[in-house]
Design a protein around this motif. Sequence first.
Motif, PDB file in Angstrom:
ATOM      1  N   GLY A   1       0.832  -1.217   0.000  1.00 25.35           N
ATOM      2  CA  GLY A   1       0.000   0.000   0.000  1.00 25.35           C
ATOM      3  C   GLY A   1       0.860   1.257   0.000  1.00 25.35           C
ATOM      4  O   GLY A   1       1.691   1.465  -0.888  1.00 25.35           O
ATOM      5  N   SER A   2       0.704   2.083   1.028  1.00 19.42           N
ATOM      6  CA  SER A   2       1.481   3.330   1.127  1.00 19.42           C
ATOM      7  C   SER A   2       2.950   3.082   1.419  1.00 19.42           C
ATOM      8  O   SER A   2       3.748   4.018   1.384  1.00 19.42           O
ATOM      9  N   GLY A   3       3.299   1.838   1.746  1.00 22.03           N
ATOM     10  CA  GLY A   3       4.681   1.526   2.111  1.00 22.03           C
ATOM     11  C   GLY A   3       4.969   1.765   3.580  1.00 22.03           C
ATOM     12  O   GLY A   3       6.117   1.688   4.023  1.00 22.03           O
ATOM     13  N   CYS A   4       3.926   2.011   4.361  1.00 22.55           N
ATOM     14  CA  CYS A   4       4.151   2.426   5.754  1.00 22.55           C
ATOM     15  C   CYS A   4       4.794   1.320   6.596  1.00 22.55           C
ATOM     16  O   CYS A   4       5.655   1.616   7.443  1.00 22.55           O
ATOM     17  N   VAL A   5       4.404   0.054   6.383  1.00 17.53           N
ATOM     18  CA  VAL A   5       4.976  -1.024   7.196  1.00 17.53           C
ATOM     19  C   VAL A   5       6.456  -1.212   6.856  1.00 17.53           C
ATOM     20  O   VAL A   5       7.312  -1.273   7.745  1.00 17.53           O
ATOM     21  N   ALA A   6       6.749  -1.251   5.561  1.00 19.28           N
ATOM     22  CA  ALA A   6       8.152  -1.435   5.142  1.00 19.28           C
ATOM     23  C   ALA A   6       9.028  -0.304   5.682  1.00 19.28           C
ATOM     24  O   ALA A   6      10.129  -0.545   6.200  1.00 19.28           O
TER      25      ALA A   6
ATOM     26  N   SER B   1      -1.444  -3.205  -6.950  1.00 17.49           N
ATOM     27  CA  SER B   1      -1.904  -1.950  -7.553  1.00 17.49           C
ATOM     28  C   SER B   1      -0.728  -1.080  -7.988  1.00 17.49           C
ATOM     29  O   SER B   1       0.079  -0.657  -7.156  1.00 17.49           O
ATOM     30  N   PRO B   2      -0.629  -0.778  -9.291  1.00 16.88           N
ATOM     31  CA  PRO B   2       0.464   0.094  -9.756  1.00 16.88           C
ATOM     32  C   PRO B   2       0.399   1.473  -9.103  1.00 16.88           C
ATOM     33  O   PRO B   2       1.439   2.081  -8.817  1.00 16.88           O
ATOM     34  N   GLU B   3      -0.821   1.954  -8.828  1.00 19.72           N
ATOM     35  CA  GLU B   3      -0.964   3.277  -8.199  1.00 19.72           C
ATOM     36  C   GLU B   3      -0.386   3.239  -6.781  1.00 19.72           C
ATOM     37  O   GLU B   3       0.294   4.166  -6.345  1.00 19.72           O
ATOM     38  N   ALA B   4      -0.683   2.150  -6.060  1.00 17.37           N
ATOM     39  CA  ALA B   4      -0.146   2.021  -4.699  1.00 17.37           C
ATOM     40  C   ALA B   4       1.376   1.973  -4.740  1.00 17.37           C
ATOM     41  O   ALA B   4       2.058   2.607  -3.920  1.00 17.37           O
ATOM     42  N   VAL B   5       1.928   1.241  -5.713  1.00 14.13           N
ATOM     43  CA  VAL B   5       3.386   1.140  -5.813  1.00 14.13           C
ATOM     44  C   VAL B   5       4.003   2.524  -5.979  1.00 14.13           C
ATOM     45  O   VAL B   5       5.040   2.831  -5.384  1.00 14.13           O
ATOM     46  N   GLU B   6       3.340   3.389  -6.748  1.00 15.56           N
ATOM     47  CA  GLU B   6       3.877   4.741  -6.932  1.00 15.56           C
ATOM     48  C   GLU B   6       3.808   5.564  -5.651  1.00 15.56           C
ATOM     49  O   GLU B   6       4.730   6.316  -5.322  1.00 15.56           O
ATOM     50  N   VAL B   7       2.720   5.397  -4.894  1.00 13.17           N
ATOM     51  CA  VAL B   7       2.623   6.109  -3.609  1.00 13.17           C
ATOM     52  C   VAL B   7       3.718   5.600  -2.665  1.00 13.17           C
ATOM     53  O   VAL B   7       4.415   6.382  -2.012  1.00 13.17           O
ATOM     54  N   ALA B   8       3.879   4.274  -2.629  1.00 17.10           N
ATOM     55  CA  ALA B   8       4.922   3.687  -1.773  1.00 17.10           C
ATOM     56  C   ALA B   8       6.300   4.185  -2.195  1.00 17.10           C
ATOM     57  O   ALA B   8       7.144   4.514  -1.350  1.00 17.10           O
ATOM     58  N   ARG B   9       6.511   4.273  -3.520  1.00 17.71           N
ATOM     59  CA  ARG B   9       7.820   4.720  -4.013  1.00 17.71           C
ATOM     60  C   ARG B   9       8.148   6.122  -3.477  1.00 17.71           C
ATOM     61  O   ARG B   9       9.256   6.386  -3.019  1.00 17.71           O
ATOM     62  N   GLY B  10       7.152   6.995  -3.506  1.00 19.40           N
ATOM     63  CA  GLY B  10       7.354   8.347  -2.986  1.00 19.40           C
ATOM     64  C   GLY B  10       7.681   8.343  -1.503  1.00 19.40           C
ATOM     65  O   GLY B  10       8.589   9.046  -1.042  1.00 19.40           O
ATOM     66  N   ASN B  11       6.955   7.541  -0.746  1.00 17.99           N
ATOM     67  CA  ASN B  11       7.190   7.502   0.706  1.00 17.99           C
ATOM     68  C   ASN B  11       8.553   6.907   1.047  1.00 17.99           C
ATOM     69  O   ASN B  11       9.249   7.385   1.947  1.00 17.99           O
ATOM     70  N   ILE B  12       8.927   5.875   0.301  1.00 16.28           N
ATOM     71  CA  ILE B  12      10.229   5.232   0.546  1.00 16.28           C
ATOM     72  C   ILE B  12      11.361   6.213   0.242  1.00 16.28           C
ATOM     73  O   ILE B  12      12.317   6.355   1.013  1.00 16.28           O
TER      74      ILE B  12
ATOM     75  N   ARG C   1      11.191   9.491   0.181  1.00 18.06           N
ATOM     76  CA  ARG C   1      11.122  10.608   1.101  1.00 18.06           C
ATOM     77  C   ARG C   1      11.781  10.308   2.445  1.00 18.06           C
ATOM     78  O   ARG C   1      12.378  11.175   3.080  1.00 18.06           O
ATOM     79  N   HIS C   2      11.674   9.036   2.874  1.00 16.32           N
ATOM     80  CA  HIS C   2      12.295   8.666   4.147  1.00 16.32           C
ATOM     81  C   HIS C   2      13.725   8.157   3.960  1.00 16.32           C
ATOM     82  O   HIS C   2      14.353   7.711   4.919  1.00 16.32           O
ATOM     83  N   GLY C   3      14.186   8.176   2.708  1.00 17.76           N
ATOM     84  CA  GLY C   3      15.584   7.820   2.459  1.00 17.76           C
ATOM     85  C   GLY C   3      15.868   6.327   2.494  1.00 17.76           C
ATOM     86  O   GLY C   3      16.988   5.912   2.774  1.00 17.76           O
ATOM     87  N   PHE C   4      14.850   5.481   2.190  1.00 15.17           N
ATOM     88  CA  PHE C   4      15.062   4.034   2.231  1.00 15.17           C
ATOM     89  C   PHE C   4      15.158   3.411   0.834  1.00 15.17           C
ATOM     90  O   PHE C   4      15.064   2.198   0.686  1.00 15.17           O
ATOM     91  N   GLY C   5      15.346   4.264  -0.178  1.00 15.46           N
ATOM     92  CA  GLY C   5      15.372   3.770  -1.549  1.00 15.46           C
ATOM     93  C   GLY C   5      16.423   2.702  -1.801  1.00 15.46           C
ATOM     94  O   GLY C   5      16.241   1.830  -2.641  1.00 15.46           O
ATOM     95  N   ASP C   6      17.514   2.739  -1.060  1.00 10.48           N
ATOM     96  CA  ASP C   6      18.557   1.740  -1.288  1.00 10.48           C
ATOM     97  C   ASP C   6      18.331   0.467  -0.472  1.00 10.48           C
ATOM     98  O   ASP C   6      19.054  -0.510  -0.624  1.00 10.48           O
ATOM     99  N   ARG C   7      17.335   0.444   0.406  1.00  9.67           N
ATOM    100  CA  ARG C   7      17.096  -0.756   1.244  1.00  9.67           C
ATOM    101  C   ARG C   7      15.755  -1.406   0.989  1.00  9.67           C
ATOM    102  O   ARG C   7      15.528  -2.551   1.372  1.00  9.67           O
ATOM    103  N   ILE C   8      14.832  -0.678   0.389  1.00  7.03           N
ATOM    104  CA  ILE C   8      13.512  -1.254   0.104  1.00  7.03           C
ATOM    105  C   ILE C   8      13.315  -1.284  -1.405  1.00  7.03           C
ATOM    106  O   ILE C   8      13.286  -0.237  -2.061  1.00  7.03           O
ATOM    107  N   GLU C   9      13.192  -2.504  -1.940  1.00  7.30           N
ATOM    108  CA  GLU C   9      12.978  -2.661  -3.375  1.00  7.30           C
ATOM    109  C   GLU C   9      11.484  -2.863  -3.605  1.00  7.30           C
ATOM    110  O   GLU C   9      10.856  -3.668  -2.902  1.00  7.30           O
ATOM    111  N   LEU C  10      10.922  -2.153  -4.578  1.00  8.41           N
ATOM    112  CA  LEU C  10       9.483  -2.255  -4.832  1.00  8.41           C
ATOM    113  C   LEU C  10       9.201  -3.109  -6.050  1.00  8.41           C
ATOM    114  O   LEU C  10       9.920  -3.011  -7.054  1.00  8.41           O
ATOM    115  N   ARG C  11       8.157  -3.918  -5.959  1.00  5.68           N
ATOM    116  CA  ARG C  11       7.728  -4.690  -7.133  1.00  5.68           C
ATOM    117  C   ARG C  11       6.216  -4.675  -7.229  1.00  5.68           C
ATOM    118  O   ARG C  11       5.535  -4.843  -6.216  1.00  5.68           O
TER     119      ARG C  11
END
Length: 295
Positions: free
Chosen positions: A134-139, A157-168, A170-180
Amino acid sequence: MSSEVRESEAWTVGRLLNWTRDFLRDKRIEQPQLCAQLLLAHALGCERLELYVRFEAVPDRVQLDAFRELVREAGLGRPIAHLIGRKEFFSLDFRITPEVLVPRPETETLVETALEIVRASGRPLVSILELCTGSGCVACAVASQLPEVRLVATDVSPEAVEVARGNIARHGFGDRIELRQGDLYEALEADSARFGVILANPPYVKTSDLSGMSADVARHEPTRALDGGSDGLEVVRRIVGGAADRLDVGGWLAVEIGYDQAATARELCSAAGLSNVRLVKDGLGHERVIAGQRS
Ligand code: GLN
């Protein structure tokens, strides 16, 4: 009119908050005082706590118009998180759109369960799969507490993945959380990776219960994130059934479930060959998370 009278009638921050709290309470909106503060802070472009030092301030016309519109929509049942575009979860701020479920306090139990599992395992480098992110909040919450873990987070949901991508990001976890993007384990397809922990807050509401949910949930949140089929457990069943193929030996699955689904979920875990099955209660005392281990 004396200036005294004019002053007593001015719509100060304090007066706006009181009026709005009462209005939202009459509309049976939960936590009306907090909601009033969140909406006013949003309209004024400040943090909620800053309102306390501005009690006597009088917002300008543009701010008042924006606030009035927010209050009107809140009174109609639109979730506050959608109106202000954000929601706090595990002390982190998340951008929220109507394409994702608004993070719930009970889901913090899933995060706490994950933290406990990883800490007890003595393997801080464990890799974690989170389904239905979803929003990526748990990850993000897990990543914020466990600086060495790496996660793969998926959503159908591709839309959810995009929201999660933004949140990840924004919190600086792009290098530790991979989205699929993809349907549960199918998001991993050719990839044969196994994980030390699998987490999920899947849709688990019975289809027949959806219409009975409070107006703001059923009308404004994505059905896909809530609807768990005729018994509410259709997605949970697929997650539990596929877990052993994706877990390391000794790895753990933890899934959020409905307050009345513990017994059935326990049977599902046993049937899937998971052991040490346990239930974790949320803040309201409901058995909210089921966890089981691949032996
Ligand atoms: N706990 C949510 C609710 O009752 C449901 C969340 C879900 O289906 N994952 O509103």
